[in-house]
Design an enzyme around this catalytic site. Structure first.
Site, PDB file in Angstrom:
ATOM      1  N   CYS A 100       3.308   8.284   1.417  1.00 18.32           N
ATOM      2  CA  CYS A 100       3.630   7.254   2.412  1.00 18.32           C
ATOM      3  C   CYS A 100       3.753   5.941   1.658  1.00 18.32           C
ATOM      4  O   CYS A 100       2.849   5.584   0.895  1.00 18.32           O
ATOM      5  CB  CYS A 100       2.496   7.187   3.433  1.00 18.32           C
TER       6      CYS A 100
ATOM      7  N   GLU B  22       0.808  -1.223   0.000  1.00 22.48           N
ATOM      8  CA  GLU B  22       0.000   0.000   0.000  1.00 22.48           C
ATOM      9  C   GLU B  22       0.834   1.263   0.000  1.00 22.48           C
ATOM     10  O   GLU B  22       1.939   1.286   0.518  1.00 22.48           O
ATOM     11  CB  GLU B  22      -0.845   0.034   1.282  1.00 22.48           C
TER      12      GLU B  22
ATOM     13  N   CYS C 197      -1.454  -4.305  14.855  1.00 16.73           N
ATOM     14  CA  CYS C 197      -1.197  -3.876  13.473  1.00 16.73           C
ATOM     15  C   CYS C 197      -1.651  -4.930  12.462  1.00 16.73           C
ATOM     16  O   CYS C 197      -1.416  -6.126  12.654  1.00 16.73           O
ATOM     17  CB  CYS C 197       0.293  -3.596  13.302  1.00 16.73           C
TER      18      CYS C 197
ATOM     19  N   CYS D 239       5.203  -8.155   7.163  1.00 14.43           N
ATOM     20  CA  CYS D 239       6.088  -7.674   8.218  1.00 14.43           C
ATOM     21  C   CYS D 239       6.254  -8.795   9.235  1.00 14.43           C
ATOM     22  O   CYS D 239       5.332  -9.565   9.476  1.00 14.43           O
ATOM     23  CB  CYS D 239       5.453  -6.452   8.884  1.00 14.43           C
TER      24      CYS D 239
ATOM     25  N   CYS E 219      -2.164   1.231   8.576  1.00 17.02           N
ATOM     26  CA  CYS E 219      -1.158   0.325   8.093  1.00 17.02           C
ATOM     27  C   CYS E 219      -1.667  -1.072   7.708  1.00 17.02           C
ATOM     28  O   CYS E 219      -2.133  -1.817   8.556  1.00 17.02           O
ATOM     29  CB  CYS E 219      -0.209   0.189   9.261  1.00 17.02           C
TER      30      CYS E 219
ATOM     31  N   CYS F 116       3.593  -6.781  15.856  1.00 13.99           N
ATOM     32  CA  CYS F 116       2.895  -5.857  16.770  1.00 13.99           C
ATOM     33  C   CYS F 116       1.427  -6.276  16.912  1.00 13.99           C
ATOM     34  O   CYS F 116       0.755  -6.579  15.919  1.00 13.99           O
ATOM     35  CB  CYS F 116       2.995  -4.419  16.283  1.00 13.99           C
TER      36      CYS F 116
HETATM   37  N1  SAH Z   1       7.286  -0.767  11.009  1.00 10.90           N
HETATM   38  C1  SAH Z   1       7.368   0.645  11.170  1.00 10.90           C
HETATM   39  C2  SAH Z   1       6.571   1.458  10.161  1.00 10.90           C
HETATM   40  C3  SAH Z   1       5.184   1.047   9.784  1.00 10.90           C
HETATM   41  S1  SAH Z   1       3.734   1.458  10.707  1.00 10.90           S
HETATM   42  C4  SAH Z   1       6.989   1.030  12.591  1.00 10.90           C
HETATM   43  O1  SAH Z   1       6.608   0.181  13.351  1.00 10.90           O
HETATM   44  O2  SAH Z   1       7.150   2.199  12.932  1.00 10.90           O
HETATM   45  C5  SAH Z   1       3.509   3.134  10.912  1.00 10.90           C
HETATM   46  C6  SAH Z   1       2.863   3.457  12.272  1.00 10.90           C
HETATM   47  O3  SAH Z   1       1.470   3.079  12.363  1.00 10.90           O
HETATM   48  C7  SAH Z   1       3.550   2.762  13.434  1.00 10.90           C
HETATM   49  O4  SAH Z   1       3.702   3.659  14.486  1.00 10.90           O
HETATM   50  C8  SAH Z   1       2.550   1.681  13.782  1.00 10.90           C
HETATM   51  O5  SAH Z   1       2.764   1.221  15.088  1.00 10.90           O
HETATM   52  C9  SAH Z   1       1.241   2.404  13.590  1.00 10.90           C
HETATM   53  N2  SAH Z   1       0.067   1.560  13.448  1.00 10.90           N
HETATM   54  C10 SAH Z   1      -0.034   0.290  13.026  1.00 10.90           C
HETATM   55  N3  SAH Z   1      -1.312  -0.119  13.027  1.00 10.90           N
HETATM   56  C11 SAH Z   1      -2.046   0.926  13.434  1.00 10.90           C
HETATM   57  C12 SAH Z   1      -3.441   1.134  13.632  1.00 10.90           C
HETATM   58  N4  SAH Z   1      -4.308   0.175  13.400  1.00 10.90           N
HETATM   59  N5  SAH Z   1      -3.842   2.348  14.066  1.00 10.90           N
HETATM   60  C13 SAH Z   1      -2.954   3.340  14.292  1.00 10.90           C
HETATM   61  N6  SAH Z   1      -1.636   3.218  14.120  1.00 10.90           N
HETATM   62  C14 SAH Z   1      -1.183   2.015  13.698  1.00 10.90           C
END
Ligand code: SAH
Length: 353
Positions: A106, A93, A120, A113, A337, A117
């Site tokens: 972005c 994306e 996510c 990944c 994300c 997390c």
């Molecule tokens: N892997 C990297 C970059 C990708 S995610 C990282 O972890 O920073 C970009 C941001 O979106 C990260 O801060 C991630 O934790 C956050 N994120 C992921 N899923 C999300 C969601 N459902 N709502 C809000 N933020 C989210």
């Protein structure tokens, strides 16, 4: 035969290629100009090249390794989400966010990944593979074309799509160098934000590159117990190590670090957590970005109410921490994300035609 992806080549590699074919080196400037100033998608459009060179490029190199397979626009038109498809059926994306007259792009650094997390969507199917330099340049070109069609241009870049950029370190750094080339997109490092979940060796290595880019660290919790629950990477690099690497980064680069903190209802959004966060960050050259959580179907977390967000924000402010609540763009288009990719993969491989 696997063809050479033209967008994977730096300007000097492209110069080497054309000179090895007996062409003058300025042909590389012309090609670079077509690729990154005009955002062409085919060699045929490079009209100032001799026909024989165009034919050879078309035969021996490829350009369209990544394509747009879906577009979504937010209701207020401030965000466009693109689903890109790759030749092997993978999907990633990208998002275009409008700020007055210019756009921020972005994009994704990996298909999937492996960071795991808990909140996510990107990590649900694990890591499929790293994206190549050409695939990241391709996303940037396609996002730049969209911006151009909307009367603007991409002026900043965030690596916050699918994937962990520091897990694909070499390709990401080669990509950023290429995006920064003044002969091409000219997107200087100062307008780039790289977001990481906290890969400590990568943060230290990046600090030593001496690049003026902004590092964003996804923190999401102020204590090891909670952070390890939300982000398994914390078990490998706990907070003390992460904060020490962050201090090293800001001392070495003199750049302010952004800490991202997605507020999850009744999980990490209590006022005690805000106090702990303030203590953790006290005295650091940093900024906190509070992110309203975008609920993910497969995950049980909920978004904090606006009054809880406000109360959390107030504590940080009173403690003298620089803090903002992220402007919400595109939450109505599954801009969180990995959500669009997830939906597409659930329906079967992304179409590529
Ligand atoms: N892997 C990297 C970059 C990708 S995610 C990282 O972890 O920073 C970009 C941001 O979106 C990260 O801060 C991630 O934790 C956050 N994120 C992921 N899923 C999300 C969601 N459902 N709502 C809000 N933020 C989210």
């Amino acid at each position: 035969m696997i063809q050479l992806d033209l967008r994977s080549l730096s300007h000097s590699q492209l110069t080497e290629l054309v000179t090895s074919w007996g062409e003058p080196s300025y042909r590389a400037d012309q090609i670079y100009n077509w690729l990154y100033r005009h955002f062409v998608l085919t060699v045929d459009e490079m009209t100032n090249l001799p026909a024989a060179l165009r034919q050879r490029l078309a035969k021996e190199t490829s350009l369209s390794t990544i394509r747009i397979s879906q577009r979504q626009y937010s209701k207020d038109k401030s965000a466009t989400k693109l689903l890109f498809s790759l030749p092997d059926g993978q999907a990633v994306e990208g998002v275009l966010l409008k700020y007055r007259k210019w756009f921020s792009a972005c994009l994704s650094s990996q298909a999937g990944c492996r960071m795991g997390c808990a909140f996510c969507a990107s990590t649900l199917g694990g890591l499929v593979r790293h994206l190549t330099v050409g695939e990241m340049m391709g996303q940037l070109v396609l996002l730049s074309r969209e911006a151009k069609n909307m009367g603007g241009e991409v002026r900043s870049l965030v690596l916050m799509g699918t994937g962990e950029p520091l897990d694909n370190y070499n390709n990401v750094l080669a990509f950023l160098a290429q995006a920064a080339n003044p002969a091409g997109l000219n997107l200087s490092y100062r307008r780039v934000t790289l977001s990481t979940c906290g890969l400590v060796p990568g943060i230290r290595r990046l600090a030593n590159e001496g690049l003026p880019l902004t590092l964003a660290v996804s923190l999401h919790a102020p204590t090891d117990d909670l952070r390890s629950e939300l982000m398994p990477i914390n078990k490998v690099y706990p907070l003390a190590e992460l904060m020490s690497a962050c201090r090293y980064y800001s001392e070495t680069t003199h750049r302010r670090i952004t800490f991202e903190y997605a507020l999850l209802d009744n999980v990490n959004d209590g006022l005690d957590k805000a106090q702990q966060l303030a203590r953790l960050l006290k005295g650091m050259l940093c900024h906190v970005n509070l992110i309203p959580f975008n609920p993910v179907a497969e995950r049980s977390f909920c978004r904090s109410s606006s009054s809880r967000v406000e109360a959390f924000y107030q504590v940080l402010q009173q403690e003298g921490i620089s803090v903002t609540v992220r402007r919400e763009l595109g939450s109505d288009i599954t801009a969180a994300c990995g959500q669009l990719r997830r939906r597409r993969l659930a329906k079967g491989a992304a179409s590529y035609d």
